[in-house]
Design a protein around this motif. Structure first.
Motif, PDB file in Angstrom:
ATOM      1  N   TYR A   1       0.837  -1.199   0.000  1.00 48.68           N
ATOM      2  CA  TYR A   1       0.000   0.000   0.000  1.00 48.68           C
ATOM      3  C   TYR A   1       0.874   1.252   0.000  1.00 48.68           C
ATOM      4  O   TYR A   1       0.616   2.214  -0.728  1.00 48.68           O
ATOM      5  N   ASP A   2       1.940   1.236   0.813  1.00 47.96           N
ATOM      6  CA  ASP A   2       2.860   2.374   0.844  1.00 47.96           C
ATOM      7  C   ASP A   2       3.620   2.512  -0.465  1.00 47.96           C
ATOM      8  O   ASP A   2       3.864   3.631  -0.938  1.00 47.96           O
ATOM      9  N   GLU A   3       4.006   1.392  -1.050  1.00 50.50           N
ATOM     10  CA  GLU A   3       4.785   1.445  -2.289  1.00 50.50           C
ATOM     11  C   GLU A   3       3.961   2.019  -3.442  1.00 50.50           C
ATOM     12  O   GLU A   3       4.478   2.795  -4.253  1.00 50.50           O
ATOM     13  N   VAL A   4       2.695   1.646  -3.513  1.00 51.75           N
ATOM     14  CA  VAL A   4       1.829   2.152  -4.593  1.00 51.75           C
ATOM     15  C   VAL A   4       1.284   3.532  -4.247  1.00 51.75           C
ATOM     16  O   VAL A   4       1.237   4.421  -5.096  1.00 51.75           O
ATOM     17  N   GLY A   5       0.873   3.729  -3.006  1.00 51.11           N
ATOM     18  CA  GLY A   5       0.264   4.990  -2.616  1.00 51.11           C
ATOM     19  C   GLY A   5      -1.119   5.162  -3.228  1.00 51.11           C
ATOM     20  O   GLY A   5      -1.382   6.123  -3.946  1.00 51.11           O
ATOM     21  N   TYR A   6      -2.018   4.233  -2.926  1.00 51.42           N
ATOM     22  CA  TYR A   6      -3.358   4.279  -3.508  1.00 51.42           C
ATOM     23  C   TYR A   6      -4.131   5.520  -3.051  1.00 51.42           C
ATOM     24  O   TYR A   6      -3.961   5.994  -1.930  1.00 51.42           O
TER      25      TYR A   6
ATOM     26  N   GLN B   1      -5.173   3.245   4.929  1.00 50.82           N
ATOM     27  CA  GLN B   1      -5.954   3.816   3.839  1.00 50.82           C
ATOM     28  C   GLN B   1      -6.321   5.275   4.124  1.00 50.82           C
ATOM     29  O   GLN B   1      -6.220   6.140   3.247  1.00 50.82           O
ATOM     30  N   LYS B   2      -6.743   5.561   5.357  1.00 52.61           N
ATOM     31  CA  LYS B   2      -7.116   6.931   5.704  1.00 52.61           C
ATOM     32  C   LYS B   2      -5.933   7.872   5.585  1.00 52.61           C
ATOM     33  O   LYS B   2      -6.076   9.018   5.125  1.00 52.61           O
ATOM     34  N   ASP B   3      -4.757   7.405   5.992  1.00 48.97           N
ATOM     35  CA  ASP B   3      -3.563   8.238   5.906  1.00 48.97           C
ATOM     36  C   ASP B   3      -3.249   8.595   4.458  1.00 48.97           C
ATOM     37  O   ASP B   3      -3.028   9.768   4.121  1.00 48.97           O
ATOM     38  N   TRP B   4      -3.249   7.579   3.588  1.00 44.37           N
ATOM     39  CA  TRP B   4      -2.940   7.849   2.183  1.00 44.37           C
ATOM     40  C   TRP B   4      -4.045   8.650   1.504  1.00 44.37           C
ATOM     41  O   TRP B   4      -3.770   9.558   0.710  1.00 44.37           O
ATOM     42  N   SER B   5      -5.301   8.337   1.793  1.00 48.36           N
ATOM     43  CA  SER B   5      -6.394   9.086   1.182  1.00 48.36           C
ATOM     44  C   SER B   5      -6.361  10.550   1.619  1.00 48.36           C
ATOM     45  O   SER B   5      -6.638  11.445   0.821  1.00 48.36           O
ATOM     46  N   ALA B   6      -6.016  10.790   2.883  1.00 50.95           N
ATOM     47  CA  ALA B   6      -5.913  12.170   3.364  1.00 50.95           C
ATOM     48  C   ALA B   6      -4.859  12.931   2.577  1.00 50.95           C
ATOM     49  O   ALA B   6      -5.060  14.091   2.188  1.00 50.95           O
TER      50      ALA B   6
END
Length: 459
Positions: A317-322, A361-366
């Motif tokens: 998830y971190d590598e892609v950064g969805y 997910q919330k961290d990346w979406s933010a």
């Protein structure tokens, strides 16, 4: 007859509901807004996870009580209807009409039967059927294929929807032309695995374009915005990313389910690709569309998943950064290989891991949503939001967006919107003119919808 259809599940089910509703209207039925006003209630069901199945049981229990009070015909269609599990439920709750996903055109025969009617065959004529376009809507779904030839160990879809069958490109374009004439401005192409479009035709392949070429054909139709779902990474090719980048109408949004970041778990899922291949596809997408919006699906707690396996999913998830993800706890479904051969993990383990994934997910979406603040986005405004005085819609990248409602205007349409604020799941902005200045009033357009709707994902 007064009919009411309740829809559970994915966008394909939404499309099938429209198909059946159009047949009901052609047979003289009136579509009503609630169960209490109907004398025919049809549940369009989902069987991918256990939760929607439990919901169907609950509703059928209430309908069985209602049948004791007044004349009422109860029907069940969709994926659950195709399974022995669903048929047992139908018998228990005295369902009158049972129609599988391949027998949708039998609804007329069902109503003429005046008794119990079951139809569970996969009929070829369904693939050639073109339903009338939705009226008064800016968005529409368009099925380009049905069924699936992959056999992921957790998935019941090949059983419920049968083998893959691609629709004729001529039929697809004819249906699209009808939608355009009805005022549709954004179409979502549907299939269990759109990247494999045409592959099932074998010797007839010469008459079917690749999915990349189909995107180009649809893009040349005059439609403003094109999206598609669902993509299977096994069949994804770089020419799809290239076609997306070269076709202005195709939105720079792609939903590419990964399910797990662990090669070991992916093998147990029979996903037919590994982490490295998946990341190659991500690189291909970004090579052609650096600003592509990426969504995915992730199953948490698949049988045998270790803490190390789950950590690899978090790392991916971190590598892609969805931009966002649809996240699910593994749900063991009768009839699937994983249900038969694998031992489920404890509920508390799956729940704890899901909470950690949601936090990720919330961290990346933010971060992703905050990056839109100050930019001007093209937003398809559908109609009233839940909050009075506001309108809701979504960007080309599928970001849910809310804007203030202008005085004396309903607001449905496609507008430039400057984004002023963001949360991890919503953009807030204001409609602007071509020079980026806020508008005092929006042009008059016919409204499409009266409530916020979230996109649904097919397994």
């Amino acid at each position: 007859m007064k009919a009411h259809v309740v829809t559970y599940g994915c966008q394909m089910n939404e499309y099938d509901t429209h198909l059946v509703q159009s047949q009901l209207v052609s047979l003289g039925a009136d579509l009503v807004e609630d169960i209490d006003s109907a004398d025919f209630v049809l549940l369009n069901t989902c069987a991918v996870r256990g939760k929607p199945v439990d919901k169907v049981r609950s509703v059928l229990g209430e309908l069985r009580k209602e049948k004791q009070k007044r004349p009422l015909v109860v029907g069940m269609m969709g994926c659950l209807a195709q399974l022995e599990e669903g048929q047992q439920i139908a018998r228990k709750f005295e369902v009158d009409v049972l129609i599988g996903p391949g027998s949708l055109l039998d609804i007329g025969k069902a109503l003429e039967s005046n008794g119990r009617f079951w139809a569970l065959n996969f009929r070829d004529e369904l693939h050639e059927h073109i339903p009338p376009p939705p009226q008064g809507k800016l968005q529409a779904h368009l099925t380009i294929m049905r069924g699936c030839d992959h056999h992921c160990t957790y998935c019941i879809v090949p059983t419920t929807r049968g083998p893959q069958v691609s629709r004729s490109p001529d039929d697809i374009l004819r249906e699209l032309d009808m939608q355009l004439a009805a005022g549709v401005r954004e179409v979502t192409l549907l299939g269990q695995n759109v990247n494999a479009y045409g592959v099932d035709q074998g010797a007839k392949l010469a008459g079917y374009p690749s999915f990349a070429d189909l995107l180009r054909l649809v893009g040349a139709s005059g439609i403003e915005r094109i999206k598609f779902t669902t993509s299977h990474p096994m069949n994804f090719t770089e020419d799809v990313a290239q076609a997306m980048a070269e076709t202005p109408a195709v939105c720079e949004f792609i939903h590419l389910p990964v399910q797990s970041g662990s090669d070991r778990v992916l093998r147990r899922m029979a996903r037919e690709y590994g982490r490295e291949k998946y990341l190659t596809h991500i690189a291909q997408i970004r090579r052609h569309m650096p600003d592509a919006v990426l969504y995915t699906d992730i199953i948490v707690g698949f049988p045998g998943e270790t803490e190390e396996d789950f950590q690899q999913t978090l790392d991916l998830y971190d590598e892609v950064g969805y931009d966002s993800a649809y996240m699910f706890i593994y749900s063991a479904r009768p009839g699937t290989p994983s249900y038969k051969h694998f031992t489920d993990l404890p509920r508390e383990v799956k729940t704890e891991r899901l909470q950690r994934l949601i936090a990720k997910q919330k961290d990346w979406s933010a971060r992703k949503f905050a990056g839109k603040v100050g930019t001007v986005q093209e937003v398809l405004v559908r109609g009233d939001a839940y909050s009075e005085g506001f309108l809701e819609g979504h960007t080309r990248g599928q970001h849910p967006t809310v804007v203030p409602k202008a005085v004396g205007a309903d607001g449905a349409g496609v507008y430039p919107v400057v984004i002023e604020r963001a949360t991890p799941h919503m953009l807030y902005g204001r409609v602007v003119d071509a020079q980026g200045r806020p508008l005092e009033e929006l042009p008059q357009h016919r409204p499409e919808a009266a409530a916020v709707s979230n996109p649904l994902q097919m397994a």
